[in-house]
Design a protein around this motif. Structure first.
Motif, short mmCIF file in Angstrom:
data_model
loop_
_atom_site.label_atom_id
_atom_site.label_comp_id
_atom_site.label_asym_id
_atom_site.label_seq_id
_atom_site.Cartn_x
_atom_site.Cartn_y
_atom_site.Cartn_z
N GLU A 168 0.98 -1.15 0.08
CA GLU A 168 -0.04 0.05 0.07
C GLU A 168 0.74 1.34 -0.09
OE1 GLU A 168 -1.03 0.21 5.03
OE2 GLU A 168 -2.05 -1.14 3.39
N GLY A 169 2.24 1.10 -0.56
CA GLY A 169 3.06 2.23 -0.40
C GLY A 169 3.73 2.63 0.93
N GLY A 170 3.48 1.62 1.77
CA GLY A 170 4.17 2.01 3.07
C GLY A 170 5.59 1.50 3.27
N GLN A 171 6.37 1.82 4.36
CA GLN A 171 7.69 1.64 4.28
C GLN A 171 8.21 0.13 4.78
OE1 GLN A 171 9.38 4.16 7.48
NE2 GLN A 171 7.60 3.11 9.19
N TYR A 172 7.41 -0.47 5.21
CA TYR A 172 7.83 -1.88 5.75
C TYR A 172 7.72 -3.06 4.62
CZ TYR A 172 7.15 0.33 10.30
OH TYR A 172 7.00 1.34 11.40
N SER A 173 8.73 -3.49 4.39
CA SER A 173 8.66 -4.63 3.24
C SER A 173 9.75 -5.90 3.67
CB SER A 173 9.27 -4.16 2.12
OG SER A 173 10.77 -3.70 2.45
N GLN A 174 10.19 -5.76 5.07
CA GLN A 174 11.05 -7.13 5.41
C GLN A 174 10.87 -7.45 6.69
OE1 GLN A 174 15.20 -6.56 3.99
NE2 GLN A 174 14.48 -4.39 3.57
N ARG A 175 9.41 -7.36 7.08
CA ARG A 175 8.98 -7.90 8.56
C ARG A 175 8.56 -9.08 8.76
NH1 ARG A 175 6.01 -2.70 11.03
NH2 ARG A 175 6.39 -3.86 13.00
N GLY A 176 8.36 -9.70 7.35
CA GLY A 176 7.90 -11.10 7.53
C GLY A 176 8.97 -11.93 6.91
N PHE A 177 8.55 -12.94 5.63
CA PHE A 177 9.48 -13.65 5.14
C PHE A 177 10.54 -12.87 4.46
CE2 PHE A 177 11.25 -16.08 1.75
CZ PHE A 177 11.63 -17.31 2.30
N ARG A 178 11.75 -13.09 4.53
CA ARG A 178 12.81 -12.23 3.80
C ARG A 178 13.54 -13.07 2.94
NH1 ARG A 178 15.20 -9.85 9.38
NH2 ARG A 178 13.54 -8.29 9.81
N CYS A 179 13.96 -12.84 1.61
CA CYS A 179 14.76 -13.50 0.95
C CYS A 179 16.06 -13.13 0.64
CB CYS A 179 13.97 -13.53 -0.64
SG CYS A 179 13.93 -12.30 -1.72
N LEU A 180 16.80 -13.74 -0.33
CA LEU A 180 18.21 -13.37 -0.37
C LEU A 180 18.36 -11.91 -0.95
CD1 LEU A 180 19.55 -16.82 -1.34
CD2 LEU A 180 20.06 -15.57 0.66
N LYS A 181 17.39 -11.42 -1.57
CA LYS A 181 17.20 -10.17 -2.33
C LYS A 181 17.24 -9.19 -1.32
CE LYS A 181 16.23 -11.39 -7.06
NZ LYS A 181 15.08 -11.42 -8.16
N CYS A 182 16.59 -9.39 -0.09
CA CYS A 182 16.22 -8.37 0.77
C CYS A 182 17.42 -7.85 1.44
CB CYS A 182 15.47 -8.85 1.89
SG CYS A 182 13.78 -9.56 1.50
N SER A 183 17.49 -6.38 1.62
CA SER A 183 18.67 -5.55 1.97
C SER A 183 19.29 -5.92 3.35
CB SER A 183 18.52 -4.02 2.09
OG SER A 183 17.42 -3.80 2.68
N ILE A 184 18.16 -6.23 4.56
CA ILE A 184 18.78 -7.03 5.68
C ILE A 184 19.47 -8.21 5.62
CG2 ILE A 184 17.80 -7.81 7.81
CD1 ILE A 184 15.47 -5.65 7.68
N VAL A 185 19.00 -9.13 4.78
CA VAL A 185 19.52 -10.42 4.65
C VAL A 185 20.97 -10.09 3.80
CG1 VAL A 185 19.65 -12.41 3.45
CG2 VAL A 185 17.65 -11.66 4.41
N GLN A 186 21.20 -9.28 3.04
CA GLN A 186 22.28 -9.03 2.24
C GLN A 186 23.39 -8.61 3.10
OE1 GLN A 186 21.85 -7.10 -1.67
NE2 GLN A 186 20.77 -8.83 -2.40
N ASP A 187 22.84 -7.33 4.01
CA ASP A 187 23.60 -6.74 4.85
C ASP A 187 24.29 -7.64 5.81
OD1 ASP A 187 23.15 -4.38 3.31
OD2 ASP A 187 21.93 -3.60 5.11
N ASN A 188 23.56 -8.38 6.51
CA ASN A 188 23.92 -9.58 7.53
C ASN A 188 24.73 -10.61 6.82
OD1 ASN A 188 22.87 -9.14 10.32
ND2 ASN A 188 21.01 -8.51 9.06
N ILE A 189 24.54 -10.81 5.73
CA ILE A 189 25.50 -12.02 4.98
C ILE A 189 26.73 -11.43 4.69
CG2 ILE A 189 26.06 -13.01 2.91
CD1 ILE A 189 23.01 -13.85 2.87
#
Length: 143
Positions: A54-75
């Motif tokens: 809906e145009g909001g800021q939250y996109s990585q609060r549920g399932f995260r894939c390898l393309k997600c920035s939180i995952v990439q940063d942690n890797i």
């Protein structure tokens, strides 16, 4: 495959996964998490996980894939990184009108209602809930 009563798949996945798998992405989730989230929404009301749809800021609060920035940063910063978000066992959320500490305390006080054991992250401004079993009905941890 369990279909939650109160959640659409786009609320629980990153956009990458939704774009690739659509509604079939429910199959990547731990049924225990989906049933627990349904129960929490039954009792607590409006739970917000992801809002990207809906145009909001939250996109990585549920399932995260390898393309997600939180995952990439942690890797990139850690040799060992496997989050419960990457295995379909975790969601971060807010409950409208309630501070995260109040929600965590409600879960602790009402743990008899929980269908499965959960882990809750302490001292964060959101509620992290996952279904990794520690042998305790409610386990609090620090990240």
């Amino acid at each position: 495959m369990y279909q939650p009563r109160h959640f659409n798949i786009y609320e629980l996945t990153c956009k990458h996964v939704y774009d690739k798998f659509g509604d079939t992405a429910f199959q990547i989730f731990d049924e225990k998490l989906l049933r627990t989230l349904d129960l929490l929404r039954d009792h607590l009301g409006s739970i917000t996980v992801n809002t990207w749809h809906e145009g909001g800021q939250y996109s990585q609060r549920g399932f995260r894939c390898l393309k997600c920035s939180i995952v990439q940063d942690n890797i990139m910063s850690s040799t060992d990184y496997v989050s419960a978000h990457m295995t379909g066992q975790a969601a971060d959320f807010d409950v409208r009108g309630l501070k995260s500490e109040i929600v965590r305390q409600w879960i602790i006080d009402n743990q008899i209602l929980l269908p499965y054991p959960v882990r809750l992250e302490r001292d964060v401004d959101w509620v992290h809930c996952d279904t990794r079993d520690t042998g305790q009905k409610v386990y609090l941890f620090n990240s």
